[in-house]
Enzyme design. Structure first.
Site, mmCIF file in Angstrom:
data_model
loop_
_atom_site.group_PDB
_atom_site.id
_atom_site.type_symbol
_atom_site.label_atom_id
_atom_site.label_comp_id
_atom_site.label_asym_id
_atom_site.label_seq_id
_atom_site.Cartn_x
_atom_site.Cartn_y
_atom_site.Cartn_z
ATOM 1 C CE LYS A 171 28.274 32.455 39.399
ATOM 2 N NZ LYS A 171 29.446 31.851 40.086
ATOM 3 N N GLY A 224 33.461 42.215 41.290
ATOM 4 C CA GLY A 224 34.497 41.259 40.907
ATOM 5 C C GLY A 224 35.542 41.937 40.051
ATOM 6 C CB SER A 225 38.126 40.560 37.882
ATOM 7 O OG SER A 225 37.326 39.738 37.057
ATOM 8 C CB VAL A 228 34.360 38.920 35.347
ATOM 9 C CG1 VAL A 228 32.958 38.370 35.468
ATOM 10 C CG2 VAL A 228 35.359 37.778 35.240
ATOM 11 N N GLY A 229 33.637 42.038 34.735
ATOM 12 C CA GLY A 229 32.663 43.141 34.710
ATOM 13 C C GLY A 229 32.387 43.592 33.287
ATOM 14 C CB CYS A 280 36.814 45.935 46.285
ATOM 15 S SG CYS A 280 36.023 44.429 45.759
HETATM 16 P P1 ADP Z 1 38.038 36.502 40.431
HETATM 17 O O1 ADP Z 1 38.682 36.625 39.080
HETATM 18 O O2 ADP Z 1 38.693 37.352 41.411
HETATM 19 O O3 ADP Z 1 37.777 35.078 40.850
HETATM 20 P P2 ADP Z 1 35.648 37.076 39.159
HETATM 21 O O4 ADP Z 1 35.386 38.464 38.774
HETATM 22 O O5 ADP Z 1 36.121 36.089 38.163
HETATM 23 O O6 ADP Z 1 36.634 37.148 40.344
HETATM 24 O O7 ADP Z 1 34.395 36.409 39.855
HETATM 25 C C1 ADP Z 1 33.375 37.103 40.500
HETATM 26 C C2 ADP Z 1 32.055 36.449 40.166
HETATM 27 O O8 ADP Z 1 31.854 36.506 38.748
HETATM 28 C C3 ADP Z 1 31.962 34.972 40.528
HETATM 29 O O9 ADP Z 1 30.639 34.697 40.981
HETATM 30 C C4 ADP Z 1 32.221 34.289 39.202
HETATM 31 O O10 ADP Z 1 31.645 33.013 39.130
HETATM 32 C C5 ADP Z 1 31.527 35.224 38.248
HETATM 33 N N1 ADP Z 1 31.991 35.121 36.860
HETATM 34 C C6 ADP Z 1 33.214 34.781 36.404
HETATM 35 N N2 ADP Z 1 33.245 34.794 35.059
HETATM 36 C C7 ADP Z 1 32.006 35.179 34.635
HETATM 37 C C8 ADP Z 1 31.402 35.412 33.353
HETATM 38 N N3 ADP Z 1 32.083 35.255 32.229
HETATM 39 N N4 ADP Z 1 30.117 35.822 33.324
HETATM 40 C C9 ADP Z 1 29.428 36.022 34.452
HETATM 41 N N5 ADP Z 1 29.926 35.809 35.680
HETATM 42 C C10 ADP Z 1 31.202 35.401 35.782
#
Ligand code: ADP
Length: 477
Positions: A171, A224-225, A228-229, A280
């Site tokens: 994804k 990622g953030s 979200v992690g 990062c």
């Molecule tokens: P940023 O906040 O810097 O845009 P994210 O951590 O949100 O970075 O995004 C990194 C990835 O995680 C992207 O592919 C995003 O679509 C995905 N993502 C964002 N929210 C979710 C979620 N709740 N569950 C799974 N994947 C997510």
């Protein structure tokens, strides 16, 4: 309407819906991607599961490796095309996009070569027993990829996963996924069996969340953030699934009075400017020994002021920020720093006549930043450098280790004993001595501690991370 890549074929998203794609350089929409959702993720997981049971699952490690190597070659054959896609999609300077595509190819080459070099073990045990430890794939890996280095991240996570015989559902980030779709197509042309690599584009809260919680996934990797992690890890925990998480940092560059500044200064500036600070492992905190604070600040500021922000095809030092939303966040953070009275030490230059709807920000260097200021502790993910003084080695270590993050750190000193002491005391997954950054360092294990995540990617260690051991005990008397 753009499509999803599932089972080796292009699929219209089940929602029949699409997501607009904007060019960061101009703010204009120029494409759409499919808005994949749970149903599409389910289809992709089934395709990946079927591929495990098919030709891919029966290939020798050498054949798997050869397939990856061919993908690497194919990527290099298309480097101009892919670099162009990546630069347009992310806004990064074309030269950087090209390096990223080279790194993408290198991941396939490295892990292609490594695929048949992974050995099990033979263990001593009781008389009359033979014990082996074998390595096996997890099964279907879910990869959730960010937008800052989409091509590199794809290679970093797919290389070891496929080398170990897993199959993948990716994804990519909704803000930058066009390169991954093209790579999937090229991979099949290079001989990757259908269903081994599936790409479902879509929003994180829809496709990403569906992937994280899918019971058919056996391992999840995410960059990622931290927020979200945490959400992904929570969803995965319900299925007892392991996560490899890389969640950013607030990485220190520690400059001692005896540092070679001619060498250090360009690298220090590059470490925060590269990719407009959307890295990062950006060197976002510059920690300077107090006795040389003014001198180092002057040298770094002089160079910082020369950093040019421009369109991706104008060979700038710094391109635009990826999205309007992220652009807003960086600007807000900078406004907060100014409003809170932080002294501005240097600012970069915006090219004249930039498209007014592009997401360009001026690189900023602030300092001295109080240790409890948000800029000293929080990740900006933009070209903003925090400068702080320290007194001695103990103080430097306390300051460097004193954030919630722990990803990478750099030491600038000519004192060999200090280099060794500090490399042991600094916390995180990588320490650089008189150098910085491992963007292209495919061979070098990488990952964090604390809020920077856990698990190790890159190098041979990733092969362990992306595979399981099975201990086989045989009694033969
Ligand atoms: P940023 O906040 O810097 O845009 P994210 O951590 O949100 O970075 O995004 C990194 C990835 O995680 C992207 O592919 C995003 O679509 C995905 N993502 C964002 N929210 C979710 C979620 N709740 N569950 C799974 N994947 C997510």
């Amino acid at each position: 309407m753009s499509k999803l890549f599932i089972g080796g074929q292009w699929h219209v998203a089940s929602s029949q819906d699409s997501i607009p794609v904007f060019a960061p350089a101009t703010g204009e929409q120029y494409a759409t991607i499919g808005r994949g959702q749970a149903e599409d993720i389910d289809l992709a997981v089934k395709a990946a599961r079927a591929a495990l049971a098919g030709e891919w699952g029966r290939l020798s490690a050498t054949e798997r490796g050869r397939t990856l190597t061919r993908i690497g070659v194919k990527i290099l054959d298309h480097i101009d095309e892919l670099a162009g896609i990546e630069a347009r999609d992310t806004g990064k300077p074309l030269a950087l996009a090209r390096k990223d595509i080279e790194a993408l190819a290198r991941y396939f080459e490295f892990y292609g070569g490594a695929a048949d070099k992974v050995h099990g073990e033979v263990l001593p045990y009781l008389p009359g027993y033979s014990v082996t430890v074998q390595r096996e794939p997890f099964g279907v890996v879910g990869h959730i990829i960010p937008w800052n280095y989409p091509a590199q991240m794809l290679g970093r996570t797919l290389g070891p996963a496929l080398a170990m015989g897993n199959t993948s559902v990716v994804k990519p980030a909704e803000d930058a996924c066009l390169t991954s779709l093209r790579v999937a197509e090229l991979a099949v042309e290079a001989g990757l069996p259908a269903g081994v690599l599936n790409i479902v584009t879509g929003y994180g809260r829809e496709a990403g969340a569906a992937l994280a919680e899918h019971p058919g996934i056996n391992l999840i990797t995410f960059t990622g953030s931290p927020q979200v992690g945490t959400a992904i890890q929570t969803a995965a925990a319900k299925n007892y699934v392991k996560c490899v998480l890389e969640l950013g940092g607030k990485s220190p560059q520690v400059v001692f009075a005896d540092a070679d500044l001619d060498k250090a200064v360009p690298i220090i500036v590059g470490a925060i400017i590269q990719n407009a600070g959307q890295t990062c492992s950006a060197g976002s905190r510059l920690l300077i020994q107090r006795e040389v604070f003014d001198e180092v600040v002057a040298r770094v500021a002089e160079r910082f002021c020369q950093m040019r922000v421009g369109a991706p095809d104008s060979a700038p030092d710094c391109g635009p920020i990826i999205t309007k939303a992220q652009f807003g966040r960086v600007n807000e953070f900078v406004a907060y720093c100014r409003d809170s009275g932080l002294p501005v030490l240097a600012e970069g230059i915006l090219d004249a006549e930039l498209p007014s709807a592009g997401y360009y920000v001026r690189p900023m260097m602030f300092g001295p930043v109080p240790r409890d200021h948000r800029l000293a502790r929080e990740e900006v993910f933009g070209p903003v450098l925090a400068v702080l003084p320290f007194d001695d080695e103990d103080d430097a270590v306390a300051l460097a280790n004193g954030t919630e993050y722990g990803l990478v750190a750099a030491i600038w000193t000519e004192n060999g004993a200090r280099q060794q002491r500090l490399s042991r005391r600094l916390e995180g997954g990588q320490v650089f001595i008189n150098c910085y950054g491992a963007g292209g360092g495919v061979e070098l294990p990488f990952g964090g501690i604390r809020k920077s995540g856990h698990g190790r990617e890159k190098g041979f260690m990733a092969l362990e991370e992306f595979s399981l051991t099975k201990t086989v005990v045989s009694h033969h008397g």
